[in-house]
Design a protein around this motif. Structure first.
Motif, short mmCIF file in Angstrom:
data_model
loop_
_atom_site.label_atom_id
_atom_site.label_comp_id
_atom_site.label_asym_id
_atom_site.label_seq_id
_atom_site.Cartn_x
_atom_site.Cartn_y
_atom_site.Cartn_z
N LEU A 51 -4.33 -1.75 5.32
CA LEU A 51 -5.21 -1.61 4.16
C LEU A 51 -6.61 -1.18 4.61
O LEU A 51 -7.24 -0.34 3.96
CB LEU A 51 -5.27 -2.95 3.41
CG LEU A 51 -6.13 -2.98 2.14
CD1 LEU A 51 -5.64 -1.94 1.13
CD2 LEU A 51 -6.12 -4.37 1.51
N THR A 52 -7.09 -1.72 5.70
CA THR A 52 -8.42 -1.35 6.20
C THR A 52 -8.51 0.13 6.51
O THR A 52 -9.56 0.75 6.29
CB THR A 52 -8.75 -2.18 7.46
OG1 THR A 52 -8.64 -3.57 7.15
CG2 THR A 52 -10.16 -1.89 7.95
N LEU A 112 0.86 -1.19 0.00
CA LEU A 112 0.00 0.00 0.00
C LEU A 112 0.89 1.23 0.00
O LEU A 112 1.77 1.38 0.86
CB LEU A 112 -0.90 0.00 1.23
CG LEU A 112 -1.78 1.24 1.43
CD1 LEU A 112 -2.80 1.39 0.30
CD2 LEU A 112 -2.48 1.19 2.79
N GLU A 122 -9.10 -4.60 -6.41
CA GLU A 122 -10.48 -4.51 -5.90
C GLU A 122 -10.80 -5.68 -4.98
O GLU A 122 -11.42 -5.49 -3.92
CB GLU A 122 -11.46 -4.47 -7.07
CG GLU A 122 -11.47 -3.15 -7.82
CD GLU A 122 -12.48 -3.12 -8.94
OE1 GLU A 122 -13.01 -2.05 -9.23
OE2 GLU A 122 -12.74 -4.20 -9.55
N GLU A 179 -15.35 -1.39 -0.08
CA GLU A 179 -15.34 -1.14 -1.52
C GLU A 179 -14.49 0.11 -1.77
O GLU A 179 -14.79 1.18 -1.24
CB GLU A 179 -16.76 -0.91 -2.05
CG GLU A 179 -16.87 -0.82 -3.56
CD GLU A 179 -16.60 -2.14 -4.26
OE1 GLU A 179 -16.20 -2.10 -5.45
OE2 GLU A 179 -16.78 -3.21 -3.63
N PRO A 180 -13.42 0.01 -2.54
CA PRO A 180 -12.54 1.17 -2.71
C PRO A 180 -13.22 2.30 -3.48
O PRO A 180 -13.98 2.06 -4.42
CB PRO A 180 -11.36 0.59 -3.51
CG PRO A 180 -11.94 -0.58 -4.24
CD PRO A 180 -12.96 -1.17 -3.30
N ALA A 237 -9.84 2.58 3.80
CA ALA A 237 -11.19 2.37 3.27
C ALA A 237 -11.86 3.68 2.86
O ALA A 237 -12.59 3.72 1.87
CB ALA A 237 -12.05 1.64 4.31
N SER A 278 -8.71 -7.39 -3.20
CA SER A 278 -7.96 -7.22 -1.95
C SER A 278 -8.69 -6.28 -1.01
O SER A 278 -8.79 -6.53 0.20
CB SER A 278 -6.55 -6.68 -2.25
OG SER A 278 -5.81 -7.61 -3.01
N CYS A 279 -9.21 -5.18 -1.56
CA CYS A 279 -9.96 -4.24 -0.73
C CYS A 279 -11.24 -4.88 -0.20
O CYS A 279 -11.60 -4.71 0.98
CB CYS A 279 -10.29 -2.98 -1.54
SG CYS A 279 -8.86 -1.96 -1.97
N ARG A 280 -11.94 -5.62 -1.04
CA ARG A 280 -13.18 -6.25 -0.61
C ARG A 280 -12.94 -7.31 0.46
O ARG A 280 -13.73 -7.46 1.39
CB ARG A 280 -13.89 -6.86 -1.82
CG ARG A 280 -14.46 -5.79 -2.76
CD ARG A 280 -14.85 -6.34 -4.11
NE ARG A 280 -15.29 -5.26 -5.00
CZ ARG A 280 -15.41 -5.38 -6.31
NH1 ARG A 280 -15.12 -6.55 -6.90
NH2 ARG A 280 -15.80 -4.36 -7.05
N ALA A 325 -10.69 -7.08 2.57
CA ALA A 325 -10.40 -6.30 3.79
C ALA A 325 -11.65 -5.64 4.35
O ALA A 325 -11.58 -4.98 5.39
CB ALA A 325 -9.34 -5.24 3.49
N TRP A 329 -8.81 6.46 -4.15
CA TRP A 329 -7.89 5.48 -4.73
C TRP A 329 -7.61 5.81 -6.20
O TRP A 329 -8.45 6.37 -6.90
CB TRP A 329 -8.49 4.08 -4.66
CG TRP A 329 -8.40 3.46 -3.31
CD1 TRP A 329 -9.20 3.71 -2.23
CD2 TRP A 329 -7.45 2.48 -2.89
NE1 TRP A 329 -8.80 2.94 -1.16
CE2 TRP A 329 -7.73 2.17 -1.53
CE3 TRP A 329 -6.40 1.83 -3.51
CZ2 TRP A 329 -7.00 1.25 -0.81
CZ3 TRP A 329 -5.66 0.90 -2.81
CH2 TRP A 329 -5.97 0.63 -1.46
#
Length: 314
Positions: free
Chosen positions: A192-193, A173, A214, A223-224, A196, A216-218, A220, A200
């Motif tokens: 990463l959290t 990140l 995407e 939704e980015p 949020a 990876s974000c989900r 965590a 991005w």
């Protein structure tokens, strides 16, 4: 006797699906392609193409010819490689497909070394997304590809291609350096959290890196908020540096930049896999082997430097 040039047109039609695409790839006119295929039917004495609505469909007899054409092209490629191996100089043209980071980080040094070591060798390089590049290398429109794939988003496998692993490239990140004006929200992010609620930058939809980021974000739990889309990773760096966005960036990017960003390691230490691929039938080509060897040597040097730099930064 069947003519190989016309057989190649039939093979290309089996790959591309339409005469217009065959004409575009081989730089013929559509009418010329149609005439050549009609002449091939006359030579073969059997029906090779049937119209199915607006599309042309290959008959079983055409499929037999396509399979033999693959063998003929492979045999010719092996013969050319064996002939080239008898020469004292490495020469000829190598058509290379490469993704952006590799073009920036690896290829300038590789091209300089190739020019010094093999002055008679010509390299033609084109930036392509890995999936398309692999397909086109299998279809013989490129000789060598440098490709990437992300965890959970594997690049397609072609039996005609020989893959060779290059490196695992860590992904982290990326945030602006702490203390910048208006960057308080960025400064508080340590995982990463925590990113949020931040804006991005990601590659456009359809890219493997976009799908992976995407997901990876989900995973965590969020939704980015993707406000910026570009395939240019240099633009990603600039947007992060200026406190405009955050991004998930591979370490290889930093061979071209000073580390003016803050990095956060991710859970499970994700990596992207970088590899080269070439046709099995061109394995003995001195020209392609020379390019591939230097690519592997250069990435090993770059990767080692990145690991040292990353250790010092952390």
């Amino acid at each position: 006797m069947l003519e190989l040039r016309r057989l190649r047109l039939l093979r290309e039609l089996s790959i591309r699906g339409t005469i217009a695409e065959v004409a575009d790839v081989l730089r013929y006119s559509p009418s010329s392609v149609s005439q050549q295929l009609s002449q091939l039917e006359d030579e073969a004495g059997v029906e090779l193409l049937r119209r199915n609505g607006r599309k042309l469909q290959l008959t079983p007899q055409a499929q037999v010819l396509v399979a033999h054409t693959e063998e003929l092209l492979g045999s010719m490629e092996r013969a050319e490689a064996d002939l080239a191996a008898t020469m004292s100089n490495v020469s000829g043209t190598v058509r290379l497909a490469v993704f952006q980071t590799a073009m920036l980080a690896i290829m300038p040094s590789v091209l300089r070394k190739l020019h010094s070591m093999h002055p008679h060798l010509r390299v033609e390089m084109t930036q392509h997304e890995p999936e398309e590049a692999l397909h086109e290398t299998s279809a013989r429109n490129f000789d060598l590809v440098i490709a990437e794939q992300y965890q959970g988003h594997a690049a397609p496998i072609f039996e005609t291609l020989d893959r060779r692993h290059l490196a695992h490239d860590p992904i982290r990140l990326a945030l602006p350096l702490p203390g910048g004006e208006g960057n308080a929200e960025f400064d508080r992010a340590t995982s990463l959290t925590d990113a949020a609620a931040l804006p991005w930058v990601m590659e456009p939809p359809g890219a493997a890196s976009r799908h992976w980021a995407e997901q990876s974000c989900r995973m965590a739990g969020f939704e980015p908020d993707v406000r910026y889309e570009t395939a240019d990773l240099q633009a990603h760096v600039t947007l992060v540096e200026t406190g405009t966005a955050v991004a998930l960036l591979p370490d290889l990017v930093w061979t071209q930049f000073e580390r003016q960003l803050r990095f956060v390691d991710l859970h499970n230490a994700p990596v992207r896999t970088i590899f080269t691929a070439m046709r099995h039938s061109s394995a003995r080509s001195p020209a392609i082997a020379a390019v591939r060897t230097l690519v592997h040597e250069e990435l090993a040097i770059q990767h080692e430097a990145q690991e040292l730099d990353s250790d010092s930064a952390h």
